[in-house]
Design an enzyme around this catalytic site. Structure first.
Site, PDB file in Angstrom:
ATOM      1  N   HIS A  10       0.844  -1.203   0.000  1.00 23.47           N
ATOM      2  CA  HIS A  10       0.000   0.000   0.000  1.00 23.47           C
ATOM      3  C   HIS A  10       0.875   1.248   0.000  1.00 23.47           C
ATOM      4  O   HIS A  10       1.297   1.740   1.039  1.00 23.47           O
ATOM      5  CB  HIS A  10      -0.910  -0.023   1.242  1.00 23.47           C
ATOM      6  CG  HIS A  10      -1.946   1.070   1.260  1.00 23.47           C
ATOM      7  ND1 HIS A  10      -3.305   0.801   1.272  1.00 23.47           N
ATOM      8  CD2 HIS A  10      -1.848   2.415   1.283  1.00 23.47           C
ATOM      9  CE1 HIS A  10      -3.983   1.928   1.312  1.00 23.47           C
ATOM     10  NE2 HIS A  10      -3.117   2.936   1.316  1.00 23.47           N
ATOM     11  N   HIS A  12       1.177   4.941  -2.595  1.00 24.28           N
ATOM     12  CA  HIS A  12       0.780   5.719  -3.777  1.00 24.28           C
ATOM     13  C   HIS A  12       2.038   6.318  -4.401  1.00 24.28           C
ATOM     14  O   HIS A  12       2.812   6.971  -3.715  1.00 24.28           O
ATOM     15  CB  HIS A  12      -0.183   6.828  -3.375  1.00 24.28           C
ATOM     16  CG  HIS A  12      -1.428   6.325  -2.715  1.00 24.28           C
ATOM     17  ND1 HIS A  12      -2.622   6.182  -3.392  1.00 24.28           N
ATOM     18  CD2 HIS A  12      -1.662   5.933  -1.439  1.00 24.28           C
ATOM     19  CE1 HIS A  12      -3.548   5.723  -2.557  1.00 24.28           C
ATOM     20  NE2 HIS A  12      -2.986   5.564  -1.367  1.00 24.28           N
ATOM     21  N   HIS A 188      -9.831   1.313  -0.637  1.00 25.93           N
ATOM     22  CA  HIS A 188      -9.673   2.104   0.574  1.00 25.93           C
ATOM     23  C   HIS A 188     -11.024   2.174   1.296  1.00 25.93           C
ATOM     24  O   HIS A 188     -12.033   2.561   0.702  1.00 25.93           O
ATOM     25  CB  HIS A 188      -9.231   3.528   0.235  1.00 25.93           C
ATOM     26  CG  HIS A 188      -7.793   3.658  -0.145  1.00 25.93           C
ATOM     27  ND1 HIS A 188      -7.239   2.994  -1.224  1.00 25.93           N
ATOM     28  CD2 HIS A 188      -6.785   4.394   0.403  1.00 25.93           C
ATOM     29  CE1 HIS A 188      -5.955   3.311  -1.311  1.00 25.93           C
ATOM     30  NE2 HIS A 188      -5.653   4.161  -0.332  1.00 25.93           N
ATOM     31  N   GLU A 191     -11.085   4.369   6.912  1.00 22.44           N
ATOM     32  CA  GLU A 191     -10.005   5.277   7.316  1.00 22.44           C
ATOM     33  C   GLU A 191     -10.649   6.546   7.865  1.00 22.44           C
ATOM     34  O   GLU A 191     -10.654   6.794   9.066  1.00 22.44           O
ATOM     35  CB  GLU A 191      -9.090   5.590   6.131  1.00 22.44           C
ATOM     36  CG  GLU A 191      -7.953   6.536   6.473  1.00 22.44           C
ATOM     37  CD  GLU A 191      -7.158   6.964   5.237  1.00 22.44           C
ATOM     38  OE1 GLU A 191      -6.053   7.489   5.429  1.00 22.44           O
ATOM     39  OE2 GLU A 191      -7.640   6.800   4.093  1.00 22.44           O
ATOM     40  N   ASP A 269       2.051   4.070   2.856  1.00 23.89           N
ATOM     41  CA  ASP A 269       0.983   4.894   2.280  1.00 23.89           C
ATOM     42  C   ASP A 269       1.537   6.020   1.396  1.00 23.89           C
ATOM     43  O   ASP A 269       1.571   5.896   0.181  1.00 23.89           O
ATOM     44  CB  ASP A 269       0.089   5.440   3.397  1.00 23.89           C
ATOM     45  CG  ASP A 269      -1.284   5.883   2.915  1.00 23.89           C
ATOM     46  OD1 ASP A 269      -1.616   5.643   1.742  1.00 23.89           O
ATOM     47  OD2 ASP A 269      -2.038   6.457   3.724  1.00 23.89           O
ATOM     48  N   ASP A 270       1.909   7.146   1.990  1.00 23.09           N
ATOM     49  CA  ASP A 270       2.498   8.287   1.278  1.00 23.09           C
ATOM     50  C   ASP A 270       3.664   8.772   2.135  1.00 23.09           C
ATOM     51  O   ASP A 270       3.565   9.801   2.822  1.00 23.09           O
ATOM     52  CB  ASP A 270       1.473   9.415   1.113  1.00 23.09           C
ATOM     53  CG  ASP A 270       0.222   8.959   0.378  1.00 23.09           C
ATOM     54  OD1 ASP A 270       0.252   8.907  -0.857  1.00 23.09           O
ATOM     55  OD2 ASP A 270      -0.781   8.647   1.059  1.00 23.09           O
TER      56      ASP A 270
END
Length: 321
Positions: A10, A12, A188, A191, A269-270
């Site tokens: 996961h 991006h 997703h 969250e 994630d990021d």
């Protein structure tokens, strides 16, 4: 945890861009970066401003070569942390927003993946993202496009973006289309929105994995259902704390999910947006959350078992553990 083999499902790709690379790209294209990079860090305050900042960052990657450089840079960083496999969430909508043909966008990413693999042996696959906040028609269009795509490194479909917009039901047809085309499915959910979002995803999308999914902890019956189904949660603790889904790591439910028998994986994630990395997520699990080496290895094995790869590649990766 530096010597531990690692896997990430996961992340991006634009969200993995190191600020120094984004800064260089902004200067290359004459873009004023003062609103979204300050003192070498990305500038945002909440989820809405995070999305805006992300879009600014994505806007300075404009050619296949730009994306090749970004992808190779991130995968080399992962490989240096002993990562053997990565899945990158990619959004052709970001490519189209700067005038790129979506096939050129994917070809650039694939060139970066190939370069990193040739240098380090790291394997990587791409998961197409439909952007929830662009609306159901846009996600449906992206699913139909993906279903016709035939690229060996594109193996899954996902939906990300503003979870508080519309209902999962509005997007269910898009997932049916890509499932019928043979792609792996993740989404997703759970969250920004509560347990109902995870339940809707399970009922309407039937994914093998859920991105985040952590708000499922609010419903014990749903936690049991996740465990019974074997649905894998792509958990991103650093992201969850940065976005204030939970106040601190001590109150994060990762331990509760593991104790309940839910299958989980560790992800960043990021990473530069949340001042983290995959290495740091493994360190957090060990040093702050108190997971044993065996438990963390199990999460890594789960990630390979849930990866959207052919069985020959999966077996080879599992052997590397």
């Amino acid at each position: 945890m530096k010597n531990f083999k690692k896997v990430e499902l996961h992340c991006h790709v634009e969200g993995a861009a190191p600020p120094h690379l984004t800064l260089s790209q902004a200067e290359k294209y004459g873009v004023d970066h003062s609103t979204f990079i300050r003192d070498g860090a990305y500038v945002w305050e909440d989820f809405t401003s995070f999305i805006a900042c992300y879009d600014h960052v994505a806007s300075v990657f404009r050619t296949a070569e730009d994306y090749a450089a970004l992808t190779e840079a991130y995968l080399l960083e992962l490989a240096a942390a002993n990562t053997i496999y990565s899945e990158l969430f990619i959004s052709p909508d970001h490519g189209e927003a700067v005038g790129m043909d979506p096939v050129d966008y994917i070809d650039g990413l694939a060139a970066g993946i190939t370069a990193a693999r040739d240098k380090t042996g790291i394997e990587c696959r791409m998961i197409i993202i439909g952007e929830r906040h662009l609306g159901p028609e846009n996600v449906l269009r992206r699913a139909e496009w993906t279903a016709k795509l035939d690229h060996p490194l594109v193996t899954g479909f996902n939906m990300a973006g503003e979870e508080r917009m519309n209902r999962v039901a509005d997007y269910a047809r898009a997932f049916d289309i890509v499932r019928e085309a043979g792609y792996g499915i993740t989404i997703h959910a759970g969250e920004l929105c509560g347990a109902f979002s995870v339940a809707d995803a399970l009922d309407l999308v039937r994914p093998s994995r859920i991105g985040h999914g952590v708000r499922a902890i609010e419903d014990p019956d749903l936690v049991r259902r996740l465990a019974d189904l074997g649905t894998v949660l792509e958990v991103c603790p650093g992201s969850n704390i940065s976005l204030k889904v939970f106040p601190d790591f001590e109150s994060h439910p990762l331990r509760a999910f593991v104790d309940a028998g839910v299958r989980v994986t560790l992800n960043s994630d990021d990473p530069p947006f949340f001042h983290t990395s995959l290495q740091r997520e493994y360190d957090i699990a060990s040093d702050i959350m108190g997971f044993s080496d065996e438990e963390i290895d199990r999460m890594t094995r789960t990630a390979l078992e849930a990866a959207f790869v052919d069985e020959e590649t999966r077996s080879r990766l599992l052997a590397r553990l």
